[in-house]
Design a protein around this motif. Structure first.
Motif: not given
Length: 71
Positions: A7-12, A31-38
């Motif tokens: 799964k790739t998170p889109e928002k918190f 992240s806001a720029n979309g480069r980092v997600s967790y």
């Protein structure tokens, strides 16, 4: 064959659940720029409360679970 899609998170987002035998929590964000997600989560389970309520005169049961990803 097992096909796995992460799964790739889109928002918190976050969740929290609980019961008499355990609980779980998770959080995910991007992240806001979309480069980092967790995406992180934790689970806990303990059936001792339920097993003690059975009040059996004999026997003992204390399960321990460990999981690991195969190499």
């Amino acid at each position: 064959m097992l096909s796995v899609e992460y799964k790739t998170p889109e928002k918190f987002a976050a969740s929290l659940t609980g019961s008499l035998v355990g609980g779980a929590a998770h959080a995910e964000a991007r992240s806001a720029n979309g480069r980092v997600s967790y995406l992180a989560g934790v689970r806990y389970k303990n059936a001792q409360y339920v097993l003690n309520s059975l009040r059996q005169a004999q026997g003992g049961y204390n399960p321990t679970f460990t999981t690991r990803r195969p190499s």
